[in-house]
Design an enzyme around this catalytic site. Structure first.
Site, PDB file in Angstrom:
ATOM      1  N   LYS A 181       0.822  -1.205   0.000  1.00 50.54           N
ATOM      2  CA  LYS A 181       0.000   0.000   0.000  1.00 50.54           C
ATOM      3  C   LYS A 181       0.858   1.258   0.000  1.00 50.54           C
ATOM      4  O   LYS A 181       0.619   2.180  -0.786  1.00 50.54           O
ATOM      5  CB  LYS A 181      -0.929   0.022   1.212  1.00 50.54           C
ATOM      6  N   ASP A 225      -6.416   0.538   0.809  1.00 53.96           N
ATOM      7  CA  ASP A 225      -6.465   0.732   2.254  1.00 53.96           C
ATOM      8  C   ASP A 225      -7.813   0.228   2.753  1.00 53.96           C
ATOM      9  O   ASP A 225      -8.542  -0.440   2.018  1.00 53.96           O
ATOM     10  CB  ASP A 225      -6.242   2.209   2.603  1.00 53.96           C
TER      11      ASP A 225
END
Length: 237
Positions: A147, A165
């Protein structure tokens, strides 16, 4: 919609935009992903306004700091940290102990400080002090997972990757766009389902939609601009 900090990155200046929700038929599969992103893009045609001024190294460190911490706190602490340093060499000069002291409010200070020092050293030794342009190379850096690498690569270098996320994960499974039990499964699914022309802004559109409308506990289905495209059984109609 609310324009608070995004992964600790200060928001761009406010701008006027009309929110529209043109009607369209319910889509399915990859067609649904295209229809949803088209609708979100219509409502927010320039999602990265102001973000191009972000320094890649500062962005990378800020995203690292954002793990398990709120955006406003991360933004404030990143500002304090980068008031003292500008580059990886400066971070090494500042030292792990001082970095940990400055970033303590974001949580996990010692481990984050350790990773900041290690990634700074790696940037100098392996990349000449510059942040690499691809998310795959960024993932070689200490403390940088998928991420963090994809947020940085997308925001700093416009790599067409979609970071996942908690908000993006929820929206992708709920509508659904790219259902999956893990972050990697959702990220891989989005990479296949989202058309290339939407990939640069997809993370921000989905993040903001999940944060402001398709929330975890009380999704605002009645004002959702893509409600007619959503197949979630719990949708309020």
């Amino acid at each position: 919609m609310a324009r608070d900090t995004l992964h600790g990155i200060p928001p761009p200046p406010p701008r006027n935009s009309a929110r529209t929700a043109a009607a369209s038929p319910v889509a399915a599969g990859a067609g649904r992903a295209e229809a949803v992103l088209a609708r979100l893009a219509e409502a927010d045609p320039d999602p990265k306004a102001g973000f191009d001024r972000t320094d890649p190294f500062r962005l990378l460190v800020t995203v690292l700091l954002s793990a398990q911490s709120t955006g406003p706190t991360v933004s404030r602490i990143a500002e304090a940290l980068f008031a003292r340093v500008r580059d990886p060499a400066g971070m090494l000069d500042l030292g792990e102990a001082r970095i940990a002291e400055i970033i303590r409010p974001v949580g996990l200070g010692p481990s984050k400080a350790r990773n900041i020092v290690k990634l700074s050293a790696t940037l100098i030794s392996a990349f000449g002090g510059a942040v690499p342009r691809s998310s795959a190379e960024m993932r070689r850096l200490p403390g940088i997972g998928r991420k963090s690498a994809e947020v940085t690569a997308n925001f700093a270098f416009h790599e067409p990757v979609i970071a996942v996320d908690t908000h993006v994960f929820r929206v992708s499974n709920r509508i659904p766009l790219a259902p999956g039990a893990t972050v990697d499964a959702v990220a891989n699914g989005l990479a296949m389902a989202v058309p290339e022309r939407f990939k640069d802004g997809a993370h921000i559109w989905l993040f903001r939609h999940g944060r402001d409308t398709c929330t975890a506990r009380k999704p605002a289905c009645m004002r959702c601009p893509v409600a007619d495209l959503c197949a979630w059984p719990g949708k309020e109609v």
